[in-house]
Motif scaffolding. Structure first.
Motif, PDB file in Angstrom:
ATOM      1  N   SER A   1      -0.719 -10.667 -18.148  1.00 40.26           N
ATOM      2  CA  SER A   1      -0.424  -9.577 -17.225  1.00 40.26           C
ATOM      3  C   SER A   1      -0.790  -8.228 -17.843  1.00 40.26           C
ATOM      4  N   LYS A   2      -1.447  -7.392 -17.041  1.00 38.24           N
ATOM      5  CA  LYS A   2      -1.864  -6.066 -17.488  1.00 38.24           C
ATOM      6  C   LYS A   2      -0.847  -5.038 -17.018  1.00 38.24           C
ATOM      7  N   ASN A   3      -0.666  -3.972 -17.798  1.00 43.20           N
ATOM      8  CA  ASN A   3       0.267  -2.910 -17.433  1.00 43.20           C
ATOM      9  C   ASN A   3      -0.503  -1.638 -17.094  1.00 43.20           C
ATOM     10  N   ILE A   4      -0.248  -1.078 -15.903  1.00 44.38           N
ATOM     11  CA  ILE A   4      -0.919   0.148 -15.452  1.00 44.38           C
ATOM     12  C   ILE A   4       0.132   1.247 -15.342  1.00 44.38           C
ATOM     13  N   ASP A   5      -0.039   2.303 -16.113  1.00 47.07           N
ATOM     14  CA  ASP A   5       0.931   3.400 -16.124  1.00 47.07           C
ATOM     15  C   ASP A   5       0.503   4.459 -15.105  1.00 47.07           C
ATOM     16  N   ALA A   6       1.240   4.504 -13.965  1.00 47.99           N
ATOM     17  CA  ALA A   6       0.939   5.485 -12.915  1.00 47.99           C
ATOM     18  C   ALA A   6       2.074   6.490 -12.777  1.00 47.99           C
ATOM     19  N   ARG A   7       2.901   6.602 -13.801  1.00 51.13           N
ATOM     20  CA  ARG A   7       4.002   7.559 -13.748  1.00 51.13           C
ATOM     21  C   ARG A   7       3.456   8.985 -13.745  1.00 51.13           C
ATOM     22  N   GLY A   8       4.070   9.843 -12.946  1.00 49.36           N
ATOM     23  CA  GLY A   8       3.641  11.232 -12.860  1.00 49.36           C
ATOM     24  C   GLY A   8       2.458  11.446 -11.928  1.00 49.36           C
ATOM     25  N   LYS A   9       1.973  10.372 -11.331  1.00 48.21           N
ATOM     26  CA  LYS A   9       0.827  10.491 -10.414  1.00 48.21           C
ATOM     27  C   LYS A   9       1.325  10.438  -8.980  1.00 48.21           C
ATOM     28  N   ASN A  10       0.830  11.364  -8.174  1.00 50.17           N
ATOM     29  CA  ASN A  10       1.236  11.426  -6.775  1.00 50.17           C
ATOM     30  C   ASN A  10       0.470  10.392  -5.951  1.00 50.17           C
ATOM     31  N   CYS A  11       1.099   9.968  -4.839  1.00 50.19           N
ATOM     32  CA  CYS A  11       0.426   9.058  -3.921  1.00 50.19           C
ATOM     33  C   CYS A  11      -0.771   9.789  -3.310  1.00 50.19           C
ATOM     34  N   PRO A  12      -1.884   9.090  -3.104  1.00 51.15           N
ATOM     35  CA  PRO A  12      -2.024   7.628  -3.152  1.00 51.15           C
ATOM     36  C   PRO A  12      -2.553   7.099  -4.478  1.00 51.15           C
ATOM     37  N   MET A  13      -2.492   7.856  -5.576  1.00 48.10           N
ATOM     38  CA  MET A  13      -3.089   7.430  -6.832  1.00 48.10           C
ATOM     39  C   MET A  13      -2.583   6.072  -7.341  1.00 48.10           C
ATOM     40  N   PRO A  14      -1.255   5.808  -7.318  1.00 50.52           N
ATOM     41  CA  PRO A  14      -0.809   4.487  -7.783  1.00 50.52           C
ATOM     42  C   PRO A  14      -1.428   3.343  -6.971  1.00 50.52           C
ATOM     43  N   VAL A  15      -1.535   3.533  -5.661  1.00 47.70           N
ATOM     44  CA  VAL A  15      -2.140   2.500  -4.809  1.00 47.70           C
ATOM     45  C   VAL A  15      -3.622   2.339  -5.143  1.00 47.70           C
ATOM     46  N   ILE A  16      -4.321   3.449  -5.356  1.00 46.65           N
ATOM     47  CA  ILE A  16      -5.748   3.397  -5.698  1.00 46.65           C
ATOM     48  C   ILE A  16      -5.946   2.668  -7.029  1.00 46.65           C
ATOM     49  N   MET A  17      -5.058   2.920  -7.986  1.00 47.68           N
ATOM     50  CA  MET A  17      -5.165   2.248  -9.286  1.00 47.68           C
ATOM     51  C   MET A  17      -4.934   0.741  -9.144  1.00 47.68           C
ATOM     52  N   ALA A  18      -3.965   0.380  -8.286  1.00 45.10           N
ATOM     53  CA  ALA A  18      -3.726  -1.045  -8.037  1.00 45.10           C
ATOM     54  C   ALA A  18      -4.924  -1.673  -7.330  1.00 45.10           C
ATOM     55  N   LYS A  19      -5.507  -0.945  -6.385  1.00 49.96           N
ATOM     56  CA  LYS A  19      -6.672  -1.444  -5.650  1.00 49.96           C
ATOM     57  C   LYS A  19      -7.844  -1.714  -6.587  1.00 49.96           C
ATOM     58  N   LYS A  20      -8.073  -0.814  -7.541  1.00 52.95           N
ATOM     59  CA  LYS A  20      -9.160  -0.995  -8.504  1.00 52.95           C
ATOM     60  C   LYS A  20      -8.931  -2.238  -9.353  1.00 52.95           C
ATOM     61  N   GLU A  21      -7.686  -2.458  -9.741  1.00 54.39           N
ATOM     62  CA  GLU A  21      -7.368  -3.633 -10.552  1.00 54.39           C
ATOM     63  C   GLU A  21      -7.649  -4.914  -9.776  1.00 54.39           C
ATOM     64  N   ILE A  22      -7.287  -4.945  -8.503  1.00 56.34           N
ATOM     65  CA  ILE A  22      -7.552  -6.112  -7.665  1.00 56.34           C
ATOM     66  C   ILE A  22      -9.056  -6.322  -7.503  1.00 56.34           C
ATOM     67  N   GLU A  23      -9.792  -5.239  -7.297  1.00 52.45           N
ATOM     68  CA  GLU A  23     -11.251  -5.332  -7.135  1.00 52.45           C
ATOM     69  C   GLU A  23     -11.927  -5.865  -8.394  1.00 52.45           C
ATOM     70  N   GLN A  24     -11.295  -5.632  -9.529  1.00 54.09           N
ATOM     71  CA  GLN A  24     -11.838  -6.132 -10.795  1.00 54.09           C
ATOM     72  C   GLN A  24     -11.385  -7.565 -11.095  1.00 54.09           C
ATOM     73  N   GLY A  25     -10.696  -8.170 -10.133  1.00 52.86           N
ATOM     74  CA  GLY A  25     -10.287  -9.565 -10.288  1.00 52.86           C
ATOM     75  C   GLY A  25      -8.899  -9.772 -10.842  1.00 52.86           C
ATOM     76  N   GLY A  26      -8.116  -8.702 -10.978  1.00 53.41           N
ATOM     77  CA  GLY A  26      -6.763  -8.838 -11.515  1.00 53.41           C
ATOM     78  C   GLY A  26      -5.859  -9.620 -10.583  1.00 53.41           C
ATOM     79  N   LYS A  27      -5.220 -10.655 -11.113  1.00 52.41           N
ATOM     80  CA  LYS A  27      -4.289 -11.464 -10.324  1.00 52.41           C
ATOM     81  C   LYS A  27      -2.840 -11.179 -10.683  1.00 52.41           C
ATOM     82  N   PHE A  28      -2.622 -10.731 -11.919  1.00 54.07           N
ATOM     83  CA  PHE A  28      -1.257 -10.484 -12.393  1.00 54.07           C
ATOM     84  C   PHE A  28      -1.239  -9.166 -13.142  1.00 54.07           C
ATOM     85  N   PHE A  29      -0.537  -8.194 -12.612  1.00 55.00           N
ATOM     86  CA  PHE A  29      -0.449  -6.901 -13.285  1.00 55.00           C
ATOM     87  C   PHE A  29       0.786  -6.151 -12.812  1.00 55.00           C
ATOM     88  N   THR A  30       1.180  -5.142 -13.587  1.00 56.91           N
ATOM     89  CA  THR A  30       2.356  -4.326 -13.282  1.00 56.91           C
ATOM     90  C   THR A  30       1.940  -2.864 -13.190  1.00 56.91           C
TER      91      THR A  30
END
Length: 198
Positions: free
Chosen positions: A2-31
Protein backbone atom coordinates in the motif's frame (compact mmCIF):
# COMPACT_ATOMS: atom_id res chain seq x y z
CA UNK A 1 2.29 -2.89 -0.96
CA UNK A 2 0.00 0.00 0.00
CA UNK A 3 1.22 3.47 -0.96
CA UNK A 4 0.71 6.56 1.21
CA UNK A 5 -0.27 9.88 -0.41
CA UNK A 6 0.01 12.97 1.80
CA UNK A 7 -2.67 15.48 0.73
CA UNK A 8 -2.86 17.35 4.03
CA UNK A 9 -3.09 21.12 3.63
CA UNK A 10 -4.32 20.78 0.05
CA UNK A 11 -7.69 22.21 -0.90
CA UNK A 12 -10.27 20.27 -2.91
CA UNK A 13 -10.19 19.02 -5.57
CA UNK A 14 -6.44 18.34 -5.16
CA UNK A 15 -6.80 15.24 -2.91
CA UNK A 16 -9.24 13.72 -5.42
CA UNK A 17 -6.92 14.56 -8.34
CA UNK A 18 -4.00 12.92 -6.52
CA UNK A 19 -6.09 9.80 -5.92
CA UNK A 20 -7.18 9.80 -9.57
CA UNK A 21 -3.55 9.90 -10.74
CA UNK A 22 -2.69 6.97 -8.50
CA UNK A 23 -5.55 4.92 -9.96
CA UNK A 24 -4.50 5.85 -13.51
CA UNK A 25 -1.03 4.56 -12.71
CA UNK A 26 -2.50 1.20 -11.73
CA UNK A 27 -2.66 1.67 -7.97
CA UNK A 28 -5.03 -0.82 -6.34
CA UNK A 29 -4.20 -0.21 -2.68
CA UNK A 30 -3.27 3.20 -1.33
CA UNK A 31 -4.06 5.68 1.45
CA UNK A 32 -4.73 9.39 1.03
CA UNK A 33 -4.04 11.50 4.13
CA UNK A 34 -6.20 14.61 4.49
CA UNK A 35 -6.96 17.05 7.29
CA UNK A 36 -10.63 17.95 6.75
CA UNK A 37 -13.98 16.18 6.50
CA UNK A 38 -14.94 17.75 3.17
CA UNK A 39 -11.93 16.09 1.52
CA UNK A 40 -12.88 12.81 3.21
CA UNK A 41 -16.39 12.89 1.74
CA UNK A 42 -15.14 13.86 -1.72
CA UNK A 43 -12.63 11.01 -1.66
CA UNK A 44 -15.32 8.59 -0.49
CA UNK A 45 -17.59 9.55 -3.40
CA UNK A 46 -14.73 9.33 -5.86
CA UNK A 47 -13.68 5.88 -4.59
CA UNK A 48 -17.23 4.56 -4.98
CA UNK A 49 -17.46 5.96 -8.52
CA UNK A 50 -14.27 4.08 -9.45
CA UNK A 51 -15.34 0.76 -7.95
CA UNK A 52 -12.95 1.00 -4.99
CA UNK A 53 -13.78 0.10 -1.43
CA UNK A 54 -12.90 2.79 1.06
CA UNK A 55 -12.25 2.82 4.80
CA UNK A 56 -11.51 5.84 6.96
CA UNK A 57 -9.34 6.11 10.05
CA UNK A 58 -8.89 9.23 12.14
CA UNK A 59 -5.60 9.91 13.89
CA UNK A 60 -4.31 13.08 15.56
CA UNK A 61 -6.87 15.27 13.81
CA UNK A 62 -6.03 13.88 10.36
CA UNK A 63 -7.90 11.33 8.28
CA UNK A 64 -6.49 8.29 6.48
CA UNK A 65 -8.73 7.40 3.55
CA UNK A 66 -7.80 3.90 2.40
CA UNK A 67 -8.60 2.86 -1.17
CA UNK A 68 -8.66 -0.83 -2.08
CA UNK A 69 -9.59 -2.71 -5.21
CA UNK A 70 -9.23 -6.44 -4.60
CA UNK A 71 -7.31 -8.47 -2.03
CA UNK A 72 -4.00 -6.85 -1.04
CA UNK A 73 -2.74 -9.97 0.74
CA UNK A 74 -3.58 -12.09 -2.32
CA UNK A 75 -1.70 -9.66 -4.58
CA UNK A 76 1.40 -9.89 -2.38
CA UNK A 77 1.29 -13.70 -2.37
CA UNK A 78 0.81 -13.77 -6.14
CA UNK A 79 3.76 -11.43 -6.65
CA UNK A 80 5.97 -13.74 -4.60
CA UNK A 81 4.85 -16.77 -6.60
CA UNK A 82 5.40 -15.01 -9.92
CA UNK A 83 8.90 -13.96 -8.87
CA UNK A 84 9.80 -17.41 -7.59
CA UNK A 85 12.67 -19.07 -9.39
CA UNK A 86 12.07 -22.64 -10.60
CA UNK A 87 12.83 -25.79 -8.64
CA UNK A 88 14.82 -28.31 -10.69
CA UNK A 89 14.85 -32.09 -10.52
CA UNK A 90 18.06 -32.52 -8.55
CA UNK A 91 18.81 -32.88 -4.88
CA UNK A 92 21.66 -32.33 -2.44
CA UNK A 93 22.71 -35.10 -0.03
CA UNK A 94 24.38 -33.78 3.13
CA UNK A 95 26.02 -36.54 5.17
CA UNK A 96 28.51 -34.40 7.07
CA UNK A 97 28.41 -31.20 9.12
CA UNK A 98 31.26 -29.85 6.98
CA UNK A 99 32.31 -29.67 3.34
CA UNK A 100 35.59 -31.41 2.53
CA UNK A 101 38.21 -32.98 4.76
CA UNK A 102 40.47 -30.91 6.97
CA UNK A 103 39.82 -28.06 9.36
CA UNK A 104 36.33 -28.42 10.89
CA UNK A 105 35.71 -24.69 11.32
CA UNK A 106 36.59 -24.08 7.68
CA UNK A 107 34.37 -26.99 6.64
CA UNK A 108 31.39 -25.56 8.54
CA UNK A 109 32.00 -22.15 6.98
CA UNK A 110 32.09 -23.74 3.52
CA UNK A 111 28.76 -25.45 4.26
CA UNK A 112 27.23 -22.11 5.22
CA UNK A 113 28.58 -20.47 2.06
CA UNK A 114 27.36 -23.35 -0.13
CA UNK A 115 23.81 -23.01 1.18
CA UNK A 116 23.94 -19.23 0.81
CA UNK A 117 25.10 -19.60 -2.80
CA UNK A 118 22.28 -22.04 -3.53
CA UNK A 119 19.72 -19.67 -1.97
CA UNK A 120 20.93 -16.83 -4.23
CA UNK A 121 21.22 -18.89 -7.43
CA UNK A 122 19.02 -18.74 -10.53
CA UNK A 123 17.38 -22.11 -9.79
CA UNK A 124 16.99 -24.39 -6.79
CA UNK A 125 17.20 -28.11 -5.99
CA UNK A 126 13.97 -29.96 -5.42
CA UNK A 127 15.24 -31.38 -2.11
CA UNK A 128 18.10 -31.22 0.39
CA UNK A 129 18.60 -34.41 2.39
CA UNK A 130 20.39 -34.61 5.76
CA UNK A 131 21.74 -37.87 7.21
CA UNK A 132 24.31 -39.00 9.78
CA UNK A 133 26.57 -36.10 10.88
CA UNK A 134 24.76 -33.91 8.31
CA UNK A 135 21.79 -33.50 10.67
CA UNK A 136 23.95 -31.08 12.68
CA UNK A 137 23.56 -28.51 9.88
CA UNK A 138 19.81 -27.81 10.38
CA UNK A 139 20.20 -28.07 14.16
CA UNK A 140 23.49 -26.45 15.21
CA UNK A 141 24.81 -24.29 12.36
CA UNK A 142 22.89 -21.06 13.02
CA UNK A 143 23.98 -19.20 9.90
CA UNK A 144 23.32 -22.20 7.68
CA UNK A 145 19.86 -22.50 9.25
CA UNK A 146 18.98 -18.97 8.08
CA UNK A 147 19.83 -19.90 4.48
CA UNK A 148 17.87 -23.14 4.81
CA UNK A 149 14.81 -21.26 6.06
CA UNK A 150 14.93 -19.07 2.95
CA UNK A 151 15.17 -22.16 0.74
CA UNK A 152 12.26 -23.80 2.57
CA UNK A 153 10.12 -20.68 2.06
CA UNK A 154 10.90 -20.85 -1.65
CA UNK A 155 9.63 -24.44 -1.73
CA UNK A 156 12.76 -26.57 -1.43
CA UNK A 157 11.99 -29.77 0.50
CA UNK A 158 14.30 -30.30 3.50
CA UNK A 159 14.29 -33.88 4.79
CA UNK A 160 16.17 -34.70 8.00
CA UNK A 161 16.85 -38.28 9.09
CA UNK A 162 14.92 -38.94 12.30
CA UNK A 163 17.09 -41.88 13.40
CA UNK A 164 20.18 -39.69 13.01
CA UNK A 165 18.62 -36.92 15.10
CA UNK A 166 17.89 -39.49 17.83
CA UNK A 167 21.44 -40.88 17.68
CA UNK A 168 23.00 -37.44 18.21
CA UNK A 169 20.32 -36.33 20.72
CA UNK A 170 19.27 -33.43 18.50
CA UNK A 171 15.52 -34.09 18.19
CA UNK A 172 14.61 -30.92 20.10
CA UNK A 173 17.10 -28.71 18.25
CA UNK A 174 15.74 -29.13 14.73
CA UNK A 175 15.16 -25.54 13.55
CA UNK A 176 14.15 -26.10 9.93
CA UNK A 177 13.04 -28.96 7.71
CA UNK A 178 10.94 -32.09 8.23
CA UNK A 179 11.84 -35.22 10.17
CA UNK A 180 12.08 -38.03 7.64
CA UNK A 181 13.21 -41.64 7.27
CA UNK A 182 15.44 -43.82 5.10
CA UNK A 183 12.62 -44.94 2.79
CA UNK A 184 11.47 -41.40 1.97
CA UNK A 185 15.04 -40.14 1.46
CA UNK A 186 15.90 -43.05 -0.85
CA UNK A 187 12.72 -42.47 -2.90
CA UNK A 188 13.67 -38.80 -3.37
CA UNK A 189 17.15 -39.84 -4.53
CA UNK A 190 15.73 -42.40 -6.97
CA UNK A 191 13.36 -39.89 -8.52
CA UNK A 192 15.97 -37.12 -8.89
CA UNK A 193 17.76 -36.55 -12.20
CA UNK A 194 21.00 -36.08 -10.24
CA UNK A 195 22.18 -36.17 -6.63
CA UNK A 196 25.01 -33.93 -5.39
CA UNK A 197 26.74 -35.35 -2.32
CA UNK A 198 28.62 -32.98 -0.02
Amino acid sequence: MSKNIDARGKNCPMPVIMAKKEIEQGGKFFTVQVDNKIAVENLRKFANSQGYEVSIEQANGDFNVKFSNGCEECEEILAKVENRKPLENWCVFVNKNTIGVGDEELGQSLMKMFLYTISESSSYPKSILFMNDGVKVPTLNKQAIEHLKKLEEIGVELLVCGACLNFYGLQEKLSVGKVSNMYEIVEVMKSAAKVITL
